[in-house]
Enzyme design. Sequence first.
Site: not given
Length: 434
Positions: A121-123
């Site tokens: 994931a990444k934000g």
Amino acid sequence: MNPTTAYDNSYKQSHPDFLNHPLFLNASQGLDEAAQLMKIDPNIINRLKLPRKCISVAVPVRMDDHTVKVYMGYRVQYNATLGPYKGGVRYHQNVDLGEVAGLAALMTFKNSVLGLPYGGAKGGVTVDPRKLSRTEKQNLTRRYTSEIASFIGPSKDIPAPDVGTDAQTMAWMMDTYSQEQGGFTQPGVVTGKPIEIGGTLGRVGATGLGVIYITERAFETQGRHLKGASIAIQGFGNVGSHAALFAFERGAKVVAVSDVDGGIFNGDGLNIPQLRAHFESQKTLRGFPHAKEITNTELLFLPVDALLPCALEGVIDEKNAKNVKAKIIVEGANGPVTVNATKVLHQMGVFIAPDIIANGGGVIVSYFEWVQDIMSFFWEEDDINGKLKSIITKAFDSTYKTAQDKKVDMRSAAMGVAIKRLEKAMLLRGLYPR
Ligand code: NAD
């Protein structure tokens, strides 16, 4: 679909515009090439080409002058076959959904090749954090965390720091999430926290240390040693400055380093502990005694034994790759050498240790932090560094073997190892019954 289904490119017509971001397309190209190399079931690849969930949130922030500004925030949960989602949060003015999706894809492949029990994931938030006061940054972090709170959690998705965020940001995220859970402290929701509230020893320097463990192995595969070798490092932030220090401590000659304002060079090697002290007090590399100033471009093309790009993506592309004189490149940053530049450099005999292994030290020690938080039992630093070395070296060695067996560059091999593990897991879980 049956296993003989051709690779499905129809997503190109239907996939949303934001996925045309160069970082995402680069990751996608790497995936396609590795799929052919490892003869991966096309059904699996078609699934891996698109993010599972993209969350966009508007983040209203009360500024110090009492106005309200609204920033865009994102969390892309790319794939969770191997475990909970895991990946950093970036605060930068260039952040957009496509960049976050590209970085989330890279995290999926990184966690897989490293053998970690995580998905990817990444934000991020589109903001220049240098323009925020501490209070404004805290307000932004708390509201962003609230907006994504129902999607994250110690067994769901575990954020960490990235460019523009740090241990303090993680402390605010952990506190906000814990308040949303009735006030019960949940240290396992984020990693990269300060030690006092469930952080781990060794996390701050972990990525730089991993880069140097990999640099040592890269030299060994060429029958050479890091000790006495000349090194140039682009970027003097968390990754670059620690990599410089660990290389210096192992007897390498770090002849050049740079940051956003340019670089410095000394052919006899820079004294890195003194340089770190100079940078700490002056906030610039400039003015360091016994060094001449060079540009970032000059640094990339120095005749050194190893080049460690630890700043930005895409700095070496197919147009400038032929100017590289280093025989080894170790990617401390995410995506500093494009897939097409890798082909040119491989032809030139340059050995590239790819980002998804080389900068994996951060997520490996984040994994240790998460495990320690769950156990509420904390380890010694030597123990952590030893386990880091063992995991990252194992990933390098299995990739190196695949590269030799298949006669391909290390990037293709690393992607190959990563998607092979994902394929096995997907088939075992019955996600794609034949
Ligand atoms: P950082 O913000 O601490 O440092 C970035 C460095 O790059 C700074 O020295 C900055 O001056 C320099 N820089 C910025 N623009 C530049 C330019 N145009 N030319 C040359 N230098 C420039 O960030 P970091 O945490 O060290 O991360 C660097 C890279 O490593 C990023 O790609 C990040 O995604 C990746 N990475 C970081 C970690 C981690 O644990 N910090 C882990 C994995 C990957």
